[in-house]
Design a protein around this motif. Structure first.
Motif, PDB file in Angstrom:
ATOM      1  N   ILE A 170     -21.893   0.680   1.384  1.00 24.67           N
ATOM      2  CA  ILE A 170     -20.638   0.458   0.657  1.00 24.67           C
ATOM      3  C   ILE A 170     -20.491  -1.053   0.436  1.00 24.67           C
ATOM      4  CG2 ILE A 170     -18.148   0.749   0.628  1.00 24.67           C
ATOM      5  CD1 ILE A 170     -19.577   3.385   0.574  1.00 24.67           C
ATOM      6  N   ASP A 171     -20.572  -1.477  -0.822  1.00 30.94           N
ATOM      7  CA  ASP A 171     -20.519  -2.908  -1.157  1.00 30.94           C
ATOM      8  C   ASP A 171     -19.462  -3.129  -2.247  1.00 30.94           C
ATOM      9  OD1 ASP A 171     -21.048  -5.562  -1.460  1.00 30.94           O
ATOM     10  OD2 ASP A 171     -23.037  -5.313  -2.359  1.00 30.94           O
ATOM     11  N   SER A 172     -18.277  -3.540  -1.860  1.00 27.81           N
ATOM     12  CA  SER A 172     -17.798  -3.868  -0.536  1.00 27.81           C
ATOM     13  C   SER A 172     -16.540  -3.054  -0.252  1.00 27.81           C
ATOM     14  CB  SER A 172     -17.488  -5.359  -0.445  1.00 27.81           C
ATOM     15  OG  SER A 172     -16.396  -5.660  -1.295  1.00 27.81           O
ATOM     16  N   ILE A 173     -16.068  -3.089   0.980  1.00 26.48           N
ATOM     17  CA  ILE A 173     -14.930  -2.273   1.385  1.00 26.48           C
ATOM     18  C   ILE A 173     -13.640  -2.747   0.721  1.00 26.48           C
ATOM     19  CG2 ILE A 173     -14.450  -3.695   3.415  1.00 26.48           C
ATOM     20  CD1 ILE A 173     -14.120   0.156   3.078  1.00 26.48           C
ATOM     21  N   GLN A 174     -13.575  -4.039   0.332  1.00 28.06           N
ATOM     22  CA  GLN A 174     -12.353  -4.569  -0.284  1.00 28.06           C
ATOM     23  C   GLN A 174     -12.152  -4.069  -1.715  1.00 28.06           C
ATOM     24  OE1 GLN A 174     -14.275  -6.527   1.641  1.00 28.06           O
ATOM     25  NE2 GLN A 174     -12.838  -7.007   3.279  1.00 28.06           N
ATOM     26  N   THR A 175     -13.175  -3.487  -2.322  1.00 29.36           N
ATOM     27  CA  THR A 175     -13.044  -2.981  -3.695  1.00 29.36           C
ATOM     28  C   THR A 175     -12.725  -1.495  -3.733  1.00 29.36           C
ATOM     29  OG1 THR A 175     -15.429  -2.539  -3.829  1.00 29.36           O
ATOM     30  CG2 THR A 175     -14.659  -4.722  -4.536  1.00 29.36           C
ATOM     31  N   MET A 176     -12.783  -0.799  -2.610  1.00 26.34           N
ATOM     32  CA  MET A 176     -12.553   0.638  -2.579  1.00 26.34           C
ATOM     33  C   MET A 176     -11.055   0.940  -2.485  1.00 26.34           C
ATOM     34  SD  MET A 176     -15.571   1.746  -2.869  1.00 26.34           S
ATOM     35  CE  MET A 176     -17.073   0.775  -2.989  1.00 26.34           C
ATOM     36  N   PHE A 177     -10.664   2.080  -3.052  1.00 25.41           N
ATOM     37  CA  PHE A 177      -9.250   2.452  -2.999  1.00 25.41           C
ATOM     38  C   PHE A 177      -9.120   3.968  -3.007  1.00 25.41           C
ATOM     39  CE2 PHE A 177     -10.193   2.728  -7.480  1.00 25.41           C
ATOM     40  CZ  PHE A 177      -9.381   3.754  -7.947  1.00 25.41           C
ATOM     41  N   ARG A 178      -7.988   4.438  -2.517  1.00 20.96           N
ATOM     42  CA  ARG A 178      -7.599   5.844  -2.575  1.00 20.96           C
ATOM     43  C   ARG A 178      -6.419   5.975  -3.520  1.00 20.96           C
ATOM     44  NH1 ARG A 178      -9.829   9.142   1.587  1.00 20.96           N
ATOM     45  NH2 ARG A 178      -8.442  10.721   0.734  1.00 20.96           N
ATOM     46  N   GLU A 179      -6.420   7.020  -4.338  1.00 17.11           N
ATOM     47  CA  GLU A 179      -5.370   7.185  -5.334  1.00 17.11           C
ATOM     48  C   GLU A 179      -4.022   7.517  -4.707  1.00 17.11           C
ATOM     49  OE1 GLU A 179      -6.766  10.141  -8.018  1.00 17.11           O
ATOM     50  OE2 GLU A 179      -7.991   8.737  -9.181  1.00 17.11           O
ATOM     51  N   ASP A 180      -4.011   8.146  -3.536  1.00 19.19           N
ATOM     52  CA  ASP A 180      -2.740   8.529  -2.934  1.00 19.19           C
ATOM     53  C   ASP A 180      -2.063   7.386  -2.197  1.00 19.19           C
ATOM     54  OD1 ASP A 180      -4.689   8.371  -1.044  1.00 19.19           O
ATOM     55  OD2 ASP A 180      -4.243  10.273  -0.053  1.00 19.19           O
ATOM     56  N   ILE A 181      -2.677   6.199  -2.202  1.00 17.44           N
ATOM     57  CA  ILE A 181      -2.065   5.016  -1.593  1.00 17.44           C
ATOM     58  C   ILE A 181      -1.684   4.072  -2.722  1.00 17.44           C
ATOM     59  CG2 ILE A 181      -2.402   3.079  -0.009  1.00 17.44           C
ATOM     60  CD1 ILE A 181      -4.405   4.764   1.492  1.00 17.44           C
ATOM     61  N   GLY A 182      -0.422   3.685  -2.768  1.00 19.58           N
ATOM     62  CA  GLY A 182       0.079   2.941  -3.901  1.00 19.58           C
ATOM     63  C   GLY A 182      -0.298   1.482  -3.943  1.00 19.58           C
ATOM     64  N   SER A 183      -0.784   0.901  -2.866  1.00 12.70           N
ATOM     65  CA  SER A 183      -1.094  -0.524  -2.838  1.00 12.70           C
ATOM     66  C   SER A 183      -2.408  -0.809  -3.558  1.00 12.70           C
ATOM     67  CB  SER A 183      -1.164  -1.030  -1.397  1.00 12.70           C
ATOM     68  OG  SER A 183      -2.116  -0.292  -0.666  1.00 12.70           O
ATOM     69  N   ALA A 184      -2.643  -2.097  -3.826  1.00 14.27           N
ATOM     70  CA  ALA A 184      -3.819  -2.510  -4.584  1.00 14.27           C
ATOM     71  C   ALA A 184      -5.069  -2.479  -3.705  1.00 14.27           C
ATOM     72  CB  ALA A 184      -3.611  -3.919  -5.135  1.00 14.27           C
ATOM     73  N   PRO A 185      -6.258  -2.364  -4.319  1.00 13.12           N
ATOM     74  CA  PRO A 185      -7.509  -2.427  -3.535  1.00 13.12           C
ATOM     75  C   PRO A 185      -7.624  -3.751  -2.783  1.00 13.12           C
ATOM     76  CG  PRO A 185      -7.947  -1.601  -5.735  1.00 13.12           C
ATOM     77  CD  PRO A 185      -6.518  -2.057  -5.736  1.00 13.12           C
ATOM     78  N   GLY A 186      -8.124  -3.686  -1.555  1.00 11.91           N
ATOM     79  CA  GLY A 186      -8.250  -4.875  -0.724  1.00 11.91           C
ATOM     80  C   GLY A 186      -7.052  -5.135   0.151  1.00 11.91           C
ATOM     81  N   SER A 187      -5.960  -4.384  -0.035  1.00 13.35           N
ATOM     82  CA  SER A 187      -4.779  -4.574   0.798  1.00 13.35           C
ATOM     83  C   SER A 187      -5.011  -3.978   2.179  1.00 13.35           C
ATOM     84  CB  SER A 187      -3.562  -3.933   0.136  1.00 13.35           C
ATOM     85  OG  SER A 187      -3.773  -2.537  -0.037  1.00 13.35           O
ATOM     86  N   VAL A 188      -4.071  -4.242   3.072  1.00 18.02           N
ATOM     87  CA  VAL A 188      -4.222  -3.804   4.461  1.00 18.02           C
ATOM     88  C   VAL A 188      -4.305  -2.286   4.547  1.00 18.02           C
ATOM     89  CG1 VAL A 188      -3.130  -3.799   6.726  1.00 18.02           C
ATOM     90  CG2 VAL A 188      -3.060  -5.849   5.318  1.00 18.02           C
ATOM     91  N   SER A 189      -3.392  -1.597   3.868  1.00 18.48           N
ATOM     92  CA  SER A 189      -3.369  -0.140   3.968  1.00 18.48           C
ATOM     93  C   SER A 189      -4.588   0.489   3.305  1.00 18.48           C
ATOM     94  CB  SER A 189      -2.084   0.396   3.329  1.00 18.48           C
ATOM     95  OG  SER A 189      -1.959  -0.064   1.994  1.00 18.48           O
ATOM     96  N   GLN A 190      -5.041  -0.068   2.173  1.00 16.81           N
ATOM     97  CA  GLN A 190      -6.221   0.479   1.501  1.00 16.81           C
ATOM     98  C   GLN A 190      -7.471   0.308   2.357  1.00 16.81           C
ATOM     99  OE1 GLN A 190      -6.690   2.292  -1.049  1.00 16.81           O
ATOM    100  NE2 GLN A 190      -5.087   1.986  -2.566  1.00 16.81           N
ATOM    101  N   VAL A 191      -7.676  -0.874   2.909  1.00 14.83           N
ATOM    102  CA  VAL A 191      -8.863  -1.129   3.726  1.00 14.83           C
ATOM    103  C   VAL A 191      -8.864  -0.244   4.961  1.00 14.83           C
ATOM    104  CG1 VAL A 191     -10.025  -2.853   5.155  1.00 14.83           C
ATOM    105  CG2 VAL A 191      -9.190  -3.475   2.895  1.00 14.83           C
ATOM    106  N   ARG A 192      -7.691  -0.088   5.560  1.00 12.00           N
ATOM    107  CA  ARG A 192      -7.617   0.726   6.774  1.00 12.00           C
ATOM    108  C   ARG A 192      -7.876   2.202   6.483  1.00 12.00           C
ATOM    109  NH1 ARG A 192      -2.259   0.472  10.391  1.00 12.00           N
ATOM    110  NH2 ARG A 192      -1.372   1.346   8.474  1.00 12.00           N
ATOM    111  N   GLU A 193      -7.273   2.728   5.425  1.00 10.71           N
ATOM    112  CA  GLU A 193      -7.426   4.142   5.122  1.00 10.71           C
ATOM    113  C   GLU A 193      -8.839   4.470   4.638  1.00 10.71           C
ATOM    114  OE1 GLU A 193      -5.392   6.630   5.668  1.00 10.71           O
ATOM    115  OE2 GLU A 193      -3.953   5.257   6.601  1.00 10.71           O
ATOM    116  N   THR A 194      -9.413   3.598   3.813  1.00  7.20           N
ATOM    117  CA  THR A 194     -10.775   3.859   3.335  1.00  7.20           C
ATOM    118  C   THR A 194     -11.788   3.795   4.478  1.00  7.20           C
ATOM    119  OG1 THR A 194     -10.910   1.517   2.711  1.00  7.20           O
ATOM    120  CG2 THR A 194     -10.337   3.088   0.990  1.00  7.20           C
ATOM    121  N   THR A 195     -11.597   2.852   5.378  1.00 12.28           N
ATOM    122  CA  THR A 195     -12.503   2.769   6.528  1.00 12.28           C
ATOM    123  C   THR A 195     -12.366   3.993   7.411  1.00 12.28           C
ATOM    124  OG1 THR A 195     -12.316   0.354   6.487  1.00 12.28           O
ATOM    125  CG2 THR A 195     -13.218   1.338   8.477  1.00 12.28           C
TER     126      THR A 195
END
Length: 451
Positions: A170-195
């Motif tokens: 996965i290159d890189s984790i800061q670019t990944m996002f989930r649609e059910d999370i409203g914050s932008a990619p790379g944010s705290v909640s996105q990084v935590r949930e994707t990981t």
């Protein structure tokens, strides 16, 4: 539909709060809270039948007979990982931009794919053509490596379940996002949930996943510190962009030691393993110059010879300047005070500059004696023997204390052609090695004979 609301997260540790606070109650950091919109997902009721079926398992009943590791064909990378890639592990690779993280993982994929491993390389930063261009520079234009350029984690999960690969990058984790999370990619909640989702995939399907993480200006992986707690292994790729060598260091490893390092050299064909770091670090060492001596440091089970340099000169200011590169600055100040008190050297009117040549960062106490010898040599302007090495810990009263793995250090010095080894007297009494002259030192006053 679930009601959206704003929640405050700590950028360092991931602590969650309903309101903004100046100091994080979790990590005690100041001004680390950020506000992000989140959606509370409905949680279905627990399955009572499933809860009845779940029972603890005895340790003796857990089967571990099968080989749970496989090699990457990179000896240096295997060393840092603890012997190879563990099946179902989640590995975080961090480092400065342009240091070579993607190059290392792409070369690893090349070796694994050649051994009929099913490898999936997912990039959220590059297109497929850009990955092919980078692979061509590494002489890897043809192969069975599977590529995917996507940032939506829901689509990535479907692809992983469909392909069922052995290893996923996965290159890189800061670019990944989930649609059910409203914050932008790379944010705290996105990084935590994707990981967290990737961790469930790794453990549930037995897939080894490597995550690339960007590093902030403070030198830590961008995102919450909880990211490092969730993964099994944290690797940091260190090195200067202007230097050719790179050091891969394990900060956390559930399956091996965190003291091991891997040394690579960046060339036009990619990263090349450095199997003899001692020879590499001593290239270009001056001969017959004062303020220079070689010591042997231990990085895990590997002895590495490095050159310690010191420059002592009269100061033009009321307060002398102290500079340390490659070692602990406070430790250098402590050793200079010991030299001034126990040996009578007037260093209060001199600037002192200490450098570990080659750019390596070494903080172990065994470096003490070599630093003091280099300072004395520069102060008196008398060169030390070029075939002599020194190591040992120095106390505040001037005594020289023993260090660990002294025999391995001496053996490494013999391999590199050194004829004399200055070491603590306690270590000399337990070492029986022929072919090299061993000089035991009890106090700093015994060092005057070498100058």
């Amino acid at each position: 539909m679930a009601k959206a609301k704003n929640v405050f997260y700590c950028k360092e540790c991931g602590y969650e709060s309903a309101k903004w606070v100046g100091q994080c109650p979790g990590c005690k950091g100041w001004n680390t809270f950020v506000e992000e919109p989140v959606v509370k997902r409905a949680i279905a009721g627990a399955n009572k039948d499933r809860r009845i079926q779940i029972e603890p398992t005895k340790l003796s009943n857990v089967n571990c007979d099968t080989d749970e590791r496989f090699s990457t064909s990179f000896g240096e990378l295997d060393r840092v990982l603890g012997g190879g890639i563990v099946v179902g592990s989640l590995v975080l690779v961090g480092g400065d931009p342009g240091i070579g993280k993607s190059t290392l993982l792409l070369q690893m994929c090349k070796e694994l794919a050649s051994r009929h491993k099913n490898i999936l390389y997912i990039s959220g930063e590059e297109s497929l053509k850009q990955i092919k261009m980078r692979a061509s520079r590494l002489s890897y234009s043809e192969g069975d490596l599977l590529l995917l350029s996507e940032t939506n984690l829901d689509l990535i999960e479907d692809a992983i379940k469909k392909i069922n690969p052995d290893v996923v990058i996965i290159d890189s984790i800061q670019t990944m996002f989930r649609e059910d999370i409203g914050s932008a990619p790379g944010s705290v909640s996105q990084v935590r949930e994707t990981t967290h989702s990737l961790m469930q995939i790794a453990k549930g399907m037995g897939i080894s996943i490597f995550i690339v993480g960007h590093v902030t200006k403070e030198g830590v992986v961008a995102g919450p510190r909880v990211l490092e707690h969730m993964v099994d292994t944290v690797l940091y790729f260190e090195g200067d962009n202007h230097a050719s060598y790179r050091i891969l260091r394990a900060v956390k490893n559930r399956f091996g030691s965190t003291n091991e390092i891997g040394v690579f050299e960046m060339r036009n064909v990619g990263l090349v393993e450095v199997t003899n770091p001692s020879e590499y670090m001593l290239q270009g060492r001056p001969e017959g110059e004062s303020g220079s001596i070689v010591t042997c440091a231990m990085e895990g089970t590997r002895p590495i010879m490095v050159e310690v340099q010191a420059l002592v000169c009269q100061t033009n200011f009321n307060m002398p300047r102290r500079t340390a590169a490659g070692t602990d600055y406070n430790r250098v100040n402590l050793l200079l005070a010991v030299v001034e008190k126990r040996l009578g050297l007037q260093l209060a009117s001199c600037d002192a500059y200490i450098n570990v040549a080659g750019g390596m960062k070494i903080n172990e106490p065994a470096l003490d004696m070599s630093i003091i010898l280099a300072v004395m040599s520069s102060y008196k302007n008398r060169p030390l023997d070029g075939k002599t090495i020194a190591f040992g810990e120095v106390g505040l009263t001037g005594e020289v204390r023993s260090v660990n793995q002294a025999e391995q250090r001496v053996i490494e010095a013999m391999k590199m052609g050194y004829e004399t080894c200055i070491l603590p007297q306690v270590n000399k009494e337990v070492i029986d090695i022929k072919g090299i002259k061993l000089i035991g030192i009890k106090t700093l006053r015994d060092l005057s004979q070498f100058l």
